[in-house]
Design an enzyme around this catalytic site. Structure first.
Site, mmCIF file in Angstrom:
data_model
loop_
_atom_site.group_PDB
_atom_site.id
_atom_site.type_symbol
_atom_site.label_atom_id
_atom_site.label_comp_id
_atom_site.label_asym_id
_atom_site.label_seq_id
_atom_site.Cartn_x
_atom_site.Cartn_y
_atom_site.Cartn_z
ATOM 1 C CG LEU A 12 -1.789 1.274 1.386
ATOM 2 C CD1 LEU A 12 -2.681 1.509 0.174
ATOM 3 C CD2 LEU A 12 -2.615 1.190 2.665
ATOM 4 C CG ASP A 36 13.547 1.177 15.244
ATOM 5 O OD1 ASP A 36 12.394 0.698 15.208
ATOM 6 O OD2 ASP A 36 14.394 0.841 16.111
ATOM 7 C CB ILE A 37 7.947 3.172 13.690
ATOM 8 C CG1 ILE A 37 7.608 1.671 13.680
ATOM 9 C CG2 ILE A 37 8.002 3.733 12.281
ATOM 10 C CD1 ILE A 37 6.221 1.366 13.129
ATOM 11 C CE1 TYR A 61 6.440 -9.553 13.589
ATOM 12 C CE2 TYR A 61 4.228 -10.349 13.134
ATOM 13 C CZ TYR A 61 5.543 -10.597 13.447
ATOM 14 O OH TYR A 61 5.969 -11.885 13.623
ATOM 15 C CB THR A 62 1.453 -7.618 7.731
ATOM 16 O OG1 THR A 62 2.646 -7.757 6.938
ATOM 17 C CG2 THR A 62 1.088 -6.145 7.846
ATOM 18 C CG ASP A 102 -10.061 -8.126 7.479
ATOM 19 O OD1 ASP A 102 -9.021 -7.608 7.020
ATOM 20 O OD2 ASP A 102 -10.263 -9.348 7.474
ATOM 21 C CE1 TYR A 125 -1.573 -7.296 11.046
ATOM 22 C CE2 TYR A 125 -3.659 -8.365 10.521
ATOM 23 C CZ TYR A 125 -2.745 -7.366 10.294
ATOM 24 O OH TYR A 125 -2.993 -6.419 9.325
ATOM 25 C CE LYS A 129 -2.740 -2.694 11.700
ATOM 26 N NZ LYS A 129 -1.815 -1.629 11.224
ATOM 27 C CD1 TRP A 150 -9.589 -10.342 3.056
ATOM 28 C CD2 TRP A 150 -10.572 -11.229 1.256
ATOM 29 N NE1 TRP A 150 -10.388 -11.379 3.486
ATOM 30 C CE2 TRP A 150 -10.999 -11.937 2.403
ATOM 31 C CE3 TRP A 150 -11.080 -11.599 0.018
ATOM 32 C CZ2 TRP A 150 -11.903 -13.017 2.340
ATOM 33 C CZ3 TRP A 150 -11.978 -12.665 -0.047
ATOM 34 C CH2 TRP A 150 -12.379 -13.367 1.095
#
Length: 290
Positions: A12, A36-37, A61-62, A102, A125, A129, A150
């Site tokens: 994205l 580095d967040i 982190y996904t 989602d 996860y 989030k 998605w």
């Protein structure tokens, strides 16, 4: 407008950078190598240097399954990293746009989720989030939370690219048919974000391509569009299967369909139907390889 984009090398983030630059905005792309967040001081320093009008926080982190084991790492990025960026944004007076998911819902609803429904994440996860969302809501005075689902696009790996690759390598594909959601083309999502952050219509938004399908139906449409647009023969047979046939460490929402209540009530432009987005993506993909 001056904009800092985190996760700028991701699926994205790459499209956000391209679209905002094309629209004439000044963009500072940021990735894990340049910021580095999880380091609060580094976030303060970066935003003090750039002094953006808006921060679009795409970094996350996904690794959904890996997060079940790497709990600290998931929260360090998705919660602590988000907090750090919010605090730094507040210091320089920047709007803050947080990209969420989602997965903050449990997926057990029989109807689409709207923005103010109760969240009940089931995976690490999703929980991490959601923690990021809470910190944004608690600490930012000018925020947008954009939940999507998605996601696929030109940059990085995704379901569409995987299906097209496997379609050339195997004769039969089993694809889950009891999880439904809305596939989202990153270009369409980036266009919505571009419109949104130029407003002061702060709050939570659900933004995905409209209409819904199962992963099996999505896969079928991918091959149908690829055959039509690319003129390639994909002899692969796509077969439906159940979630239980593919056990994974992290639970997946059975229902990821999200109602776009906030887009409608704030008079913003909704995203196009997912089939139209998919068709555009495959055309774009074809143009890049020819």
């Amino acid at each position: 407008m001056k904009v800092l984009v985190t996760g700028a090398a991701g699926q994205l983030g790459s499209d956000v950078v391209i679209l905002f630059e094309k629209a004439g905005h000044t963009v500072w792309p940021s990735d894990r190598d340049s910021l580095d967040i999880t380091d609060l001081d580094a976030c303060f320093q970066k935003l003090n240097e750039c002094k953006p009008d808006a921060v679009i926080h795409c970094a996350a982190y996904t690794a959904v399954d890996q997060a079940e084991q790497e709990i600290d790492a998931a929260y360090a990025v998705n919660a602590v990293g988000t907090r750090n960026l919010v605090l730094a944004s507040e210091r320089v007076g920047a709007k803050f746009c947080y990209i969420s998911t989602d997965y903050v819902f449990d997926g057990m609803s029989d109807v689409p989720y709207h923005e103010y429904d109760y969240t009940n994440p089931q995976s690490i996860y999703g929980k991490s989030k959601r923690a990021g969302e809470v910190l944004v809501q608690s600490l930012s005075s000018a925020f947008f939370i954009v939940r999507t689902s998605w996601v696929y696009g030109m940059h990085g790996n995704n379901f569409v690219k995987t299906m097209l690759r496997l379609g050339e390598e195997t004769s039969v594909l089993n694809v889950v048919n009891d999880q439904k959601g809305s596939p989202t083309y990153t270009t369409d999502l980036a266009e919505f974000i571009l419109e949104l952050v130029q407003t002061e219509k702060y709050g939570i938004y659900h933004a995905s391509n409209t209409e819904s399908c199962t992963w099996y139906e999505f896969a079928q449409e991918i091959f149908s569009e690829a055959r039509s647009i690319l003129g390639k023969d994909y002899p692969v047979q796509v077969q439906p299967c159940a979630t239980e046939d593919f056990p994974r460490p992290a639970p997946r929402p059975r229902n990821s369909v999200m109602e776009h209540l906030s887009i409608r009530t704030n008079g913003l432009n909704d995203l196009r139907p997912w089939r139209e987005g998919l068709r555009a993506f495959i055309k774009d993909l074809f143009e890049t390889v020819t």
